[in-house]
Each structure stands twice: as C-alpha cells, then as structure tokens.
Design a protein around this motif. Structure first.
Motif, mmCIF file in Angstrom:
data_model
loop_
_atom_site.group_PDB
_atom_site.id
_atom_site.type_symbol
_atom_site.label_atom_id
_atom_site.label_comp_id
_atom_site.label_asym_id
_atom_site.label_seq_id
_atom_site.Cartn_x
_atom_site.Cartn_y
_atom_site.Cartn_z
ATOM 1 N N LEU A 34 53.404 45.602 32.064
ATOM 2 C CA LEU A 34 52.295 45.180 31.909
ATOM 3 C C LEU A 34 51.435 44.233 31.252
ATOM 4 N N THR A 35 51.140 42.399 31.307
ATOM 5 C CA THR A 35 51.291 41.653 30.461
ATOM 6 C C THR A 35 50.745 41.492 29.257
ATOM 7 N N GLU A 36 51.126 40.915 28.695
ATOM 8 C CA GLU A 36 50.429 40.477 27.403
ATOM 9 C C GLU A 36 48.785 40.312 27.087
ATOM 10 N N ALA A 88 32.069 38.491 41.044
ATOM 11 C CA ALA A 88 30.581 37.559 41.665
ATOM 12 C C ALA A 88 29.825 38.064 40.584
ATOM 13 N N TYR A 89 29.380 39.889 40.052
ATOM 14 C CA TYR A 89 28.011 40.767 39.548
ATOM 15 C C TYR A 89 28.656 40.949 38.388
ATOM 16 N N GLY A 90 29.243 40.422 38.410
ATOM 17 C CA GLY A 90 28.930 39.970 36.266
ATOM 18 C C GLY A 90 30.151 40.971 35.727
ATOM 19 N N GLY A 91 31.142 41.407 36.490
ATOM 20 C CA GLY A 91 32.981 42.178 36.460
ATOM 21 C C GLY A 91 33.925 41.298 35.694
ATOM 22 N N MET A 92 35.064 42.439 35.203
ATOM 23 C CA MET A 92 36.324 41.578 35.064
ATOM 24 C C MET A 92 37.348 41.886 35.774
ATOM 25 N N ASP A 93 36.632 42.645 36.837
ATOM 26 C CA ASP A 93 37.504 42.787 38.384
ATOM 27 C C ASP A 93 38.933 43.112 37.802
ATOM 28 N N LEU A 94 39.117 44.052 37.394
ATOM 29 C CA LEU A 94 40.988 44.538 36.364
ATOM 30 C C LEU A 94 41.075 45.529 37.791
ATOM 31 N N LYS A 95 42.855 45.026 37.662
ATOM 32 C CA LYS A 95 43.250 45.541 38.573
ATOM 33 C C LYS A 95 43.362 47.158 37.735
ATOM 34 N N VAL A 102 43.557 50.670 29.828
ATOM 35 C CA VAL A 102 42.493 50.373 29.188
ATOM 36 C C VAL A 102 42.119 51.819 28.362
ATOM 37 N N GLY A 103 41.971 52.301 29.884
ATOM 38 C CA GLY A 103 41.491 53.871 30.211
ATOM 39 C C GLY A 103 42.266 54.163 28.469
ATOM 40 N N GLU A 104 43.132 54.673 28.239
ATOM 41 C CA GLU A 104 43.781 54.879 27.051
ATOM 42 C C GLU A 104 43.064 55.238 26.180
ATOM 43 N N LYS A 105 43.218 54.101 25.289
ATOM 44 C CA LYS A 105 42.380 53.262 24.221
ATOM 45 C C LYS A 105 41.269 53.748 24.031
ATOM 46 N N ILE A 333 47.670 51.564 44.230
ATOM 47 C CA ILE A 333 46.213 51.730 44.306
ATOM 48 C C ILE A 333 46.501 50.074 44.263
ATOM 49 N N SER A 334 46.989 49.897 43.315
ATOM 50 C CA SER A 334 46.271 48.233 43.096
ATOM 51 C C SER A 334 47.000 47.346 43.385
ATOM 52 N N ALA A 335 48.460 47.452 44.564
ATOM 53 C CA ALA A 335 48.691 46.252 45.294
ATOM 54 C C ALA A 335 48.158 46.769 47.086
ATOM 55 N N ALA A 336 47.364 48.101 47.145
ATOM 56 C CA ALA A 336 46.346 48.283 48.283
ATOM 57 C C ALA A 336 44.532 47.153 48.163
ATOM 58 N N LEU A 337 44.627 47.347 47.034
ATOM 59 C CA LEU A 337 43.209 46.666 46.747
ATOM 60 C C LEU A 337 43.286 45.407 46.165
ATOM 61 N N GLU A 338 44.286 44.353 46.275
ATOM 62 C CA GLU A 338 44.687 43.745 45.545
ATOM 63 C C GLU A 338 43.654 42.204 46.447
ATOM 64 N N ASP A 339 43.853 41.633 47.507
ATOM 65 C CA ASP A 339 42.890 41.303 48.360
ATOM 66 C C ASP A 339 42.120 41.237 48.789
ATOM 67 N N ILE A 340 41.341 42.350 49.091
ATOM 68 C CA ILE A 340 40.671 42.615 49.699
ATOM 69 C C ILE A 340 39.180 41.636 48.761
ATOM 70 N N ASP A 341 38.914 41.212 50.088
ATOM 71 C CA ASP A 341 37.617 40.435 49.210
ATOM 72 C C ASP A 341 35.930 41.372 49.727
ATOM 73 N N PHE A 342 35.381 41.857 48.684
ATOM 74 C CA PHE A 342 34.174 42.500 48.891
ATOM 75 C C PHE A 342 33.237 42.495 50.158
ATOM 76 N N ASN A 343 33.395 41.366 50.085
ATOM 77 C CA ASN A 343 32.276 40.482 50.968
ATOM 78 C C ASN A 343 32.618 40.573 52.301
#
Length: 600
Positions: A34-36, A88-95, A102-105, A333-343
């Motif tokens: 996890l990054t800084e 594009a829809y107001g989100g953060m698009d987190l991995k 974040v969910g842990e917290k 899961i992150s790696a599999a979804l990473e480069d998918i353009d939702f549109n």
C-alpha cells in the motif's frame, strides 16, 4: 484490445491456480505494498470514524434511520461514498486494494459499516459495472455524493441462498414503456431509507433480470424494521412491490442478465466482507489488549498470564494470516479490472469475466474472514470475562455484530460448496490443470514413498513444504471423492465442505507465507522477524487442523484395505517438524501488548 493489453491479460493469474502452480512473489499483493497516498486516505477515513461515528454509537444503536442517514450524508460530503465510482461520474475510482484498506477503517461500528457498504457496494456497483451510459449519468453522481442512498433487493422468503427460486415477477406493459413488478423482498439492508433499490425479478416468470427501482414510485413500500441480534443501527426491512411501473430504461443489462449481475456483485460483496472482517479482528484485538493491560488479578496485569498471552497471540496470528489472504485476492481483482474503460464496447462482459475469474478466492475470503472474526470476537469476550457479557462494554456489541457475517452474501455453507464446485468446473473447462495434477498425485501417493531428503535451507523451507503438502492433501481428497462418486459428488455435501475447508486453509497458509517471504526479500529477515514467527505458528497449526478433516473425508470415501492405504499416504503428507508455537504466541503477544493492539 491493444497488443499491450493482450500481453497483460496473458499475465493475469488464473483464479484457483494457487493449487496447481507457484505464483511469483512479485505478483502477490500484500498490505506492505500500500502506498503513502493509500495510508493518507485511510487515515482521513479513520479520523472521520473516530470523530463522527464513534461518539454517536450509542445513538446509532437505537436504530433511528434519520441518525444513520445523517451519518451517511456526512460521509458522502467527504467523498467516502465515492470510493469505487469512476471519476467521470464524480467518484474516486479506487483500486480494490486501496478500497479494502479504506474499508478496514470503517469497521469501528459494524452497523454503520454495513449500511455504508450496502450503499457503496451491492447498491451502487451494479450500476457502475453493468449500467448503460444513461443510467450511470443519471444515478452514479448522486450515489457518489450521498444525495441518494441505495439498497440491494435479491432475497425472498422462498429464495435465500437459492436466488434463482425468486417469485418476484416483471411483466412488460402493453405499450412497451414499463415493466410492471410484483413481489416481496426480505432482509433488505438500508430498506428503511433507501432512495433506490437494485431489484431482481423474473420477466414473465422466466427471465431472471435486474431493475433500478426508485422508492418514490407508486407501489413501492417497506414493512417494519426487523428486530435483530446485532448490527442494530442498520435498517433491515421487507420491500413490497405492488404493480410498480419501472421504465424499460431502468432494466440493467439485457433481459435474463440478472444471474450474471447478481452473482458477480455477490462475489465482490463476499470479498469486501472478508476485508471488513479483518478490520473487525483488529478492533476486537485492540479493545481486548487495552482491557487486559488494565485488568488486574492476583496483584498483576492479566497480560502476564500465559493463557491470556495465548489468546492475544493467536488472535493476532489469525488476523495476520487472514489479512494476507484478503489483500492477495484484492491484488488479483485490482489487476484484472485496472485497464477496463467502463464506456468501451464490451466493457460489461470484460468486467463480468474479471470478477468471475476470482469467484473462488472471493468465496474463500468470505468464509475465512467471517470465521476468523468469530474466533477473535469470541476470545475478546473471554478475555473480558464477565464484563464481556455486559452491554456496557464495546466487546459485547462486537460479538453480536460479528455473527451475521457467516450468513451475509450467501451462507458459509453455500460458499464452501461453491468453492469446490467452481474449482471442478474450471478444471472441466480446461482452465485449470487440476485433473492432471490429481492423477499424477494419486500415482505418487499410491506408489512407494520417496526417501530423498530435501536439502532446501532457505527461509521457511519447512513451511513451504507443509503448504505444498496441504495442496496435495486437498487435491487427494477431491480426486478420491470424484473417482468414487463421479457426477453424483454434488450430493456429497459433507465431503465437498471438508475439501473446501482444506483448500481455504491452504490458501490462507500460502498467503501468509508469501507475504512474509516478500517482506524478508525486500527488507531483510530481521525486519520480517515477527511475520516469520506468525507464519510458522499459523502454518504448523493449520496442518494440524487439516489432518482430522482429511481423515474424516477419506473415511467417507473408502473403507477396509483401500482406506488403510489412503490413510498411510495421508500420514506422509501430514508429517512436519514440530514447532514451539507456545513460545511463538508468547512473543507475538508481547508485540501486541507493546503496540496496544495489532502489532503490524
């Protein structure tokens, strides 16, 4: 798809392949990766929980929906509801890795976490992943900001784990402008205040489909709040649909896509639940440690007693191992979804395939996480003694709240059966060389044992061997069972559940091992000393847990001389060098006490 994308796709790890191949450490995601920025975001969320949620727990526990709505709206204002919504829809698009952290917290109060998770996860993700551009534009920005709140309506009185047995019906109106929905949904989280529901119904009683239903529409109503054992702050009600006119534009995907949408969203929900359980384990460990340090008996802190050290050490070890498994799965899961353009054209199918690929890991995360939390919560109550049974202490609520996790998102029994079923199906499709591995293994085990000595002197060499043998035991049981029962094996649910327990235990063992080896490789063995100890203890205790399960399973498959031969082979696989886990748990407990909670 570009050449680069195709090459990346080739390199993605196949779901379930932990059984049949070694995964390079570089491809295993761990919490240390996890990054800084990830930590900064998680700290911001933690500050919100400590400043806003924790002081209001007593009020939230009274179950007034207006209090929960106000808290969710505050979270929305700060952007915490937008974590996985595309930018594009107001989100953060987190991995998924960051979102897991974040969910842990958010777990400081399970009722709040469940309400927020139902909104951001199973309530919002169906539109994020499977909605068309019009649906995303209309709903996602408002869901991300908290302007509107969501719920997920799948379960019915006749269809809990058997979701396809739904009776809610959708009929296309004569003018073709609406689907008219009739039916009831039960155990719906957020039902008391949700502005929209993701509702599953059968078009003409046949095509299982998903619809976006707004609560303000005529014919939508909810029953009284359920009186629950735990998660009392969350709203749980029955949803009633009486001739509700749903515009055809609010159909998610195509008619008949409901199963694909429901089950893949549940896969994500299962994975998220595993991550939340890790946070719950850390919370229970922290409050137990603080209590134990202050609690005096016979003129000294109870942390000085060996039986308490055992509990604190084991709670930390199980948390560590489960955390390792959850973040490993998050990385896949992150790696599999990473480069998918939702549109992009075909994005929905790519998303479906990516989530479905790791359905096995999601099911195991749910089972392992929820059962680790139940263990830790139970020990937390025990450490508190009589005070743990008092509602005046935080641990009493943690204990009650933890129990639902083994039922949420498909019961643990269903997820056990799914784990083995999905492994077999992947093998039958040629996606996993499981059958070939099993055949080779059966020949190896039924032949003369090898007396070659392994000269591996590397870090955790014995533990590597134990993990490899655990994989062999799982495949041995599954292979023997399949040979015995063939296509009727689906009726041998006890056997399938035992095989799933061995597979899951093995996946958790290996995840802890890989995390530790990766840490030692990067920072040196001294920096990984505590991880090394926890990994040793967990793996050696795990193989001891696997032994009785495997023996029981073999006895359900064979008898007489054949069973004796199989048990002889099993004994070879169960052999391992004894490890002083008592001393290890004392050392881990010392680190827990020094830190005042989870020591990593």
């Amino acid at each position: 798809m570009t050449v680069a994308e195709k090459e990346k796709k080739k390199s993605l790890i196949v779901g379930g392949s932990f059984l049949t191949e070694a995964h390079p450490l570089a491809e295993i995601f761990t919490p240390e990766d996890l990054t800084e920025d990830d930590h900064d975001l998680a700290d911001t969320v933690a500050d919100f929980v400590e400043g806003e949620v924790v002081p209001n727990i007593k009020k939230l526990e009274e179950g007034r929906n207006e209090d929960m709505v106000a808290m969710l709206k505050k979270a929305g204002e700060l952007g915490f509801l937008a974590a996985e919504v595309p930018e594009a829809y107001g989100g953060m698009d987190l991995k998924k890795t960051t979102a897991t952290f974040v969910g842990e917290k958010l777990i400081k109060h399970a009722g709040f976490m469940v309400s927020l998770g139902a909104h951001t996860g199973i309530g919002t993700m169906p539109i994020t992943y499977f909605g068309n551009e019009e649906q995303r534009t209309k709903y996602l920005p408002r869901l991300a900001s908290g302007e509107i709140l969501a719920a997920y309506a799948l379960t019915e009185t006749s269809s809990g784990s058997d979701a396809m047995n739904a009776r809610t019906k959708a009929v296309l109106s004569e003018d073709g402008q609406h689907y008219v929905l009739n039916g009831n949904k039960m155990w719906i989280t957020n039902a008391g205040f949700a502005d929209l529901f993701i509702v599953f119904a059968k078009i003409n009683g046949e095509q299982f489909s998903a619809f976006i239903v707004e609560s303000a529409w005529e014919g939508v109503s909810v029953a009284a709040e359920e009186k629950k054992m735990g998660i009392k702050a969350s709203s749980t009600r029955m949803l009633n649909l009486d001739d509700v006119k749903v515009p055809v534009g609010n159909l998610l995907g195509q008619p008949g896509d409901g199963a694909k949408i429901a089950f893949n969203i549940l896969n994500i929900g299962r994975f998220k639940l595993g991550g939340a359980a890790v946070g719950g384990c850390k919370q229970a460990l922290e409050c137990s440690t603080k209590y134990a340090i202050d609690r005096k008996a016979f003129e000294k802190s109870i942390t000085e007693f060996g039986v308490i050290k055992h509990k604190l050490g084991e709670m930390a070890i199980r948390t560590f191992a489960t955390e390792s498994m959850v973040y490993r799965s998050a990385g896949y899961i992150s790696a599999a979804l990473e480069d998918i353009d939702f549109n992009e054209q075909g994005a929905a199918e790519r998303i479906l395939k990516s989530i479905r690929e790791y359905a096995i890991e999601c099911a195991m995360a749910k089972v392992a996480g929820s059962e680790a939390l139940d263990y830790v919560a139970d020990e937390a109550v025990q450490i508190h003694g009589g005070y743990g049974y008092s509602a005046e202490y935080e641990v009493e609520r943690i204990y009650r709240d933890s129990r639902i996790n083994r039922i949420f998102e498909g019961t643990n029994e269903i997820n056990r059966l799914l784990t083995v079923d999905m492994l077999i199906k992947k093998a039958m499709k040629g996606e996993l060389p499981l059958m070939e591995k099993v055949q080779a293994l059966m020949g190896e085990l039924m032949g003369m044992p090898s007396f070659d000595f392994d000269q591996d002197m590397s870090l955790l060499a014995d533990e590597k061997k134990v993990v490899e043998n655990a994989k062999k035991i799982g495949m041995f049981i599954a292979g023997a069972g399949f040979q015995k029962f063939m296509e009727k094996i689906e009726h041998e649910q006890e056997l399938l559940a035992m095989a799933a327990d061995i597979f899951t235990e093995t996946y958790v063992m290996e995840s802890a091992l890989q995390r530790t080896l990766k840490k030692a490789e990067k920072d040196g063995e001294e920096a990984a000393e505590l991880m090394i100890k926890m990994t040793k203890a967990f793996i050696h205790d795990s193989i001891e847990r696997i032994g009785p399960i495997a023996k029981t399973a073999l006895a359900a498959i064979e008898e007489g001389d054949a069973l004796m031969t199989m048990n002889a082979a099993l004994r070879r696989l169960l052999k391992h060098q004894p490890v002083n886990t008592v001393a290890i748990r004392r050392d881990v407990a010392a680190a827990v006490i020094n830190k005042g909670g989870y020591p990593l």
